[in-house]
Design a protein around this motif. Structure first.
Motif, PDB file in Angstrom:
ATOM      1  N   SER A  68      -2.906  -1.339  -3.030  1.00  0.00           N
ATOM      2  CA  SER A  68      -2.688  -2.048  -4.298  1.00  0.00           C
ATOM      3  C   SER A  68      -3.865  -2.965  -4.604  1.00  0.00           C
ATOM      4  O   SER A  68      -4.439  -3.583  -3.703  1.00  0.00           O
ATOM      5  CB  SER A  68      -1.406  -2.884  -4.223  1.00  0.00           C
TER       6      SER A  68
ATOM      7  N   THR B  39      -3.926   0.957  -7.980  1.00  0.00           N
ATOM      8  CA  THR B  39      -4.351   1.071  -6.589  1.00  0.00           C
ATOM      9  C   THR B  39      -5.810   1.509  -6.511  1.00  0.00           C
ATOM     10  O   THR B  39      -6.403   1.940  -7.506  1.00  0.00           O
ATOM     11  CB  THR B  39      -3.491   2.113  -5.840  1.00  0.00           C
TER      12      THR B  39
ATOM     13  N   TRP C 271       0.859  -1.172   0.000  1.00  0.00           N
ATOM     14  CA  TRP C 271       0.000   0.000   0.000  1.00  0.00           C
ATOM     15  C   TRP C 271       0.902   1.231   0.000  1.00  0.00           C
ATOM     16  O   TRP C 271       2.095   1.148   0.282  1.00  0.00           O
ATOM     17  CB  TRP C 271      -0.941  -0.005   1.205  1.00  0.00           C
TER      18      TRP C 271
END
Length: 517
Positions: free
Chosen positions: A171, A158, A105
């Motif tokens: 993601s 994302t 992330w």
């Protein structure tokens, strides 16, 4: 004016119009049946490789397989040998991206943190980059180009999520899709939906456009993605594209620096310049309920534009700022007050980085209405302000102020940040500016690449109350100034064209029809 580049009304009655992923089992089945045994075995091996490279859920995997089938059917209609077609779209170009689950992330960069919070107040900051080719787009191949390109930009693959303190980018491994353009430019993205993407890829005739929510990137990062997507699309068409450092290699592993928060690398200043400024005079003209109500592209010779600027012993940016000040004055009935133009500043010029995320600040060039009379009388003041306000020291001071603001709200729950964000967004937003000029400069491409491109443009998404916004870029010796309109009043663009013409610059105006309310 030439043929509109955008449809004057959205065409959404038939949701399946232009949907290239609708399964066509009969067509592909017939195609397979007509192949000899050896060719069928090659196809079987090909889709076996696809199965290994794609571990999406069943519906997404099936849809992506149809994308491959559609591309093969297109190549068949163009008499491309099967061996060549299979090599063009070999699953190896997926690069293992869809064979692994999402693990990472991304915290939002410092510039991006305000954008998702401001969504609560009815505004979404978007921008659009478009490339025009010499031939109409083949959607079957554009879809494949996106499948192969997305792995090179992990921070774009994302979905926006809410954390306790801040939003963040999570993601997602999904089938990212292209769309046939059927709506007005820079319409809000539905980022609140689970798994939704914060960018879109659109096509219409010979145009490929990408629209980005600013939470992902700035104009430099967006251009990097568009270049890669276009280069990959041209490769799939069989064009010989020579790459250089100006275009990322899609098969190269992304470096961490490409998606870092580059703001964190900037040394803190002992000073900090605040964001608060007094309100600026706005152009008149009733605000349209349709946003944008018009998009115009003013195309002109880059050499002629540079020559006009040299006549005033200044740069193209300063010259255009002078013209925009005069055009703004012609578009307002106010007699007193300041006009202010927001000018984004690419911080990569001071702190080199490969990041494709946001790394830009802004400065405001401000002039009193009563001092605005002619171009020559404005040049020195604009030049001095731009030099001083976009200087290294001033930009570091503003970055320090941004960092301090972010740190003060660091541990404040997101729910409580909302009213604070509304106030901050007001300080940073439309009220302190009359308009914006964002200049992406010269778009550099390899020679073998640029010969396939007719033109490009850069469109800023609509603001809240600013009646017009301007984006500029130059490619293939043509400079394109794109104007996003929020009012039907044509005073601004008419004056701007008159001023350019007075300096011997021929302007070819293209763009949309007027979108009625």
């Amino acid at each position: 004016m030439r043929e509109p580049k955008y449809k004057s009304k959205p065409i959404i009655a038939n949701k399946n119009l232009g949907n290239i992923t609708k399964p066509n089992a009969n067509a592909f089945g017939s195609y397979i049946s007509a192949l000899n045994t050896s060719a069928q075995e090659k196809l079987q091996d090909f889709f076996h490789d696809f199965q290994a490279q794609c571990l999406l859920n069943r519906s997404e995997k099936n849809a992506m397989r149809v994308d491959f089938e559609n591309a093969l059917l297109y190549y068949h209609t163009q008499n491309v040998p099967l061996r060549a077609a299979l090599e063009y779209i070999h699953p190896k170009f997926l690069g293992g991206f869809y064979a692994r689950s999402s693990q990472c992330w991304f915290a939002l960069d410092d510039a991006a943190k305000i954008y998702p919070i401001s969504l609560e107040h009815g505004h979404m900051s978007l921008f659009r980059l478009a490339v025009y080719l010499h031939e109409d787009v083949v959607p079957e191949l554009l879809q494949m180009a996106l499948h192969f390109s997305i792995k090179r930009f992990p921070s774009f693959a994302t979905t926006l999520k809410k954390g306790f303190f801040w939003h963040y980018l999570d993601s997602t491994k999904r089938r990212f899709t292209i769309e046939a353009e059927s709506d007005l430019p820079c319409q809000p993205l539905h980022v609140s939906l689970s798994g939704s993407q914060a960018f879109r890829v659109l096509y219409y005739k010979n145009r490929i456009a990408m629209e980005f929510f600013h939470v992902l990137t700035d104009g430099i990062g967006g251009m990097a993605f568009l270049k890669v997507l276009t280069a990959e699309y041209l490769r799939l068409l069989g064009k010989d594209i020579q790459r250089d450092e100006s275009v990322f290699d899609i098969n190269e592993t992304p470096a961490y620096e490409e998606f870092e928060n580059a703001f964190a690398k900037v040394p803190q200043s002992t000073r900090a310049s605040g964001f608060v400024d007094k309100t600026a005079v706005q152009m008149n003209g009733k605000l349209s309920e349709t946003k944008p109500c018009r998009v115009l592209h003013l195309k002109m010779s880059a050499a002629a534009l540079k020559k006009a600027a040299e006549k005033y012993d200044t740069t193209v940016t300063v010259y255009l700022l002078a013209l925009i000040f005069l055009a703004c004055k012609a578009a307002t009935d106010e007699l007193q007050g300041d006009l202010s133009i927001q000018v984004p500043v690419n911080m990569r010029r001071y702190f080199p980085t490969k990041t494709v995320r946001n790394f830009a600040m802004y400065c405001g060039i401000r002039l009193a209405l009563e001092t605005i009379h002619d171009v020559s009388g404005l040049i020195q003041s604009i030049s001095d302000q731009l030099k001083q306000k976009s200087s290294y020291d001033n930009m570091v001071d503003m970055l320090t102020a941004t960092e301090r603001l972010v740190n003060r709200m660091k541990y404040v729950p997101l729910l409580i940040k909302q009213p604070v964000a509304k106030m901050v967004h007001g300080f940073l937003g439309d009220k302190i500016f009359t308009t914006t000029l964002s200049n992406l400069g010269l778009v550099k491409l390899p020679i073998g690449f640029s010969q396939h491109i007719k033109s490009m443009d850069f469109v800023l998404g609509t603001a809240i109350i600013n009646r017009a916004l301007c984006g500029l870029l130059t490619i293939n010796e043509t400079s394109t100034l794109s104007i996003t309109k929020l009012t039907v009043d044509p005073s601004f663009e008419n004056k701007l064209c008159d001023l350019l013409g007075a300096d011997g610059i021929h302007v070819d105006v293209e763009g949309s029809a007027l979108y009625e309310d």
